[in-house]
Design an enzyme around this catalytic site. Sequence first.
Site, PDB file in Angstrom:
ATOM      1  N   GLY A 169       0.283  -1.062  -0.460  1.00  0.00           N
ATOM      2  CA  GLY A 169       0.247  -0.995  -0.024  1.00  0.00           C
ATOM      3  C   GLY A 169       0.772   1.424   0.129  1.00  0.00           C
ATOM      4  N   GLY A 170       0.285   2.126   0.563  1.00  0.00           N
ATOM      5  CA  GLY A 170       0.814   3.791   0.486  1.00  0.00           C
ATOM      6  C   GLY A 170       2.562   3.230   1.385  1.00  0.00           C
ATOM      7  N   GLY A 408      27.170  12.444 -28.138  1.00  0.00           N
ATOM      8  CA  GLY A 408      26.499  13.044 -26.885  1.00  0.00           C
ATOM      9  C   GLY A 408      26.600  12.453 -25.233  1.00  0.00           C
ATOM     10  N   ALA A 409      27.210  11.411 -25.760  1.00  0.00           N
ATOM     11  CA  ALA A 409      27.366  10.673 -24.232  1.00  0.00           C
ATOM     12  C   ALA A 409      28.853  10.999 -24.083  1.00  0.00           C
ATOM     13  CB  ALA A 409      27.685   8.829 -24.652  1.00  0.00           C
TER      14      ALA A 409
END
Length: 512
Positions: A169-170, A408-409
């Site tokens: 759950g939460g 870009g790497a």
Amino acid sequence: MSSTIAMLETKRAAARLGGGEKRIAAQHAKGKLTARERLDVLLDEDSFEELDMFVEHNCVDFGMETQIVPGDGVVTGSGTINGRLVFVFSQDFTVFGGSLSERHAAKICKIMDMALKVGAPVIGLNDSGGARIQEGVASLGGYAEVFQRNVLASGVVPQLSLIMGPCAGGAVYSPAMTDFIFMVKDSSYMFVTGPDVVKTVTNEVVTQEALGGAVTHTTKTSVADVAFENDVEALLAARDFIDFLPLSNRAKESGGVPERPTADPWDRAEAGLDTLIPASASQPYDMHELIAKVVDEGDFFEVQPAHAANILCGFARIEGRTIGIVANQPMVLAGVLDINSSKKAARFVRFCDAFEIPIVTFVDVPGFLPGTAQEHNGIIKHGAKLLFAYAEATVPKITVITRKAYGGAYDVMASKHLRGDLNYAWPTAEIAVMGAKGAVEIIFRGKTPEEIAERTAEYEARFANPFVAASKGFIDEVIQPHSTRRRIALGLRKLRGKSLENPWKKHDNIPL
Ligand code: HXC
């Protein structure tokens, strides 16, 4: 007087018994330690100082007023790990299934508030049936009080969660907001809704382990960092792990990262590194080998080893002082950057930066992974996370390019342009927009295979080396692989006094 004192011991003994012998035996039968036994393994002997041992719940519904267990299902306090202060809470599954009541939450909040005030890590041992059902909204409020403190503590004191039983759950969101999560195989799980609800809503049939067990979360989801075989293994690993971390983000004032004596010579040359890179550019090698040869005593605590293994992240030491290591792993997907590896490394870099841990980056990256799967799942946004994290980091940053640094790497992996402090390359480094063959096929499209081969050789000779980048000052020095440890040690020494501040802002807006 003596009978009053004896009464205290009787009360303490009752509190220590938690939910009673029968439930303790049931806990053991599941292969789990009790809340207190766990603290005995985690903390230095006799160092635990308990608080709030006699706190009781305040619920009067469903006959709860007659069911009072002192401590209310969580053991809280402080202790030491190898002499260093930590605050702890350990949920006691033998008391109402470790479920969280208003008072149980208040106990956790109290030690979190103290940890924040004094500047020491918080370690949570989670083993709980979730919100105390009899208390309803009071319990939900308790959770939110803990969540709020998790957020305020983030980046101020390290927060480590060990999941050693149910977490559903939460309730999962408190560990999720801590820095690292360790899980125990077969006895712990985390999910927002369990198998029964899943079956009702989606008709899927799934076991607890498959839905949210340790293996699922350390391989597929990356919710957790490391999976362990049993409680003891997880707790002992937590001790080793805490040894690497500063107590708080104020640690700089008291000398920065922890320091431990080492007999490993700072200038140890490693001849084996001179032959680590295979002759063929397409042949992989194990980046773990490089890390083991460079760091103190080969000791590397890897986080998320089973998720996005194309990038390695973890802690090690040089001259006894903690560093964070990020390294492309040529053995997995050729070390390419993809969504998962970018996210994994970005979060790690941000942790190091928040806690003043210098970052050493080993680069061998062919670029970002192409394809619709990556593009449509947002590689642009997720790749930007790593770029952002490196660019905003102000801690000492040392980068060593061992082989490929393409496209870009190259920029992303702690390049000079992102305020890399010392950027080294091995002579085997290839720093270029892309690999020679791909580059030539684009700029000489339509040429004969012979011409392409000739141009490829030409491109390789020109760009498949570190010297073009070095001629521009993008690489501070081309170094001998065997001297890597010495170079890094000298660099870190130099950078101890580093002072760099980003412009004032409320906070940044990293692409989430
Ligand atoms: C009160 C609880 C409890 C709970 C377990 N117990 N969960 N008491 N509140 N949430 C008690 C049981 O009554 C039992 O008491 C003891 O703990 C052990 O539970 P068992 O069921 O016997 O153990 P086991 O078979 O191991 O199963 C464990 C379990 C199961 C899977 C956790 O107990 C369970 O499903 N509990 C309910 C989980 C749940 O729905 N929680 C609320 C989720 S919602 P006795 O006296 O018999 O020993 C939530 C929202 C949080 O948590 C939101 C935050 C924002």
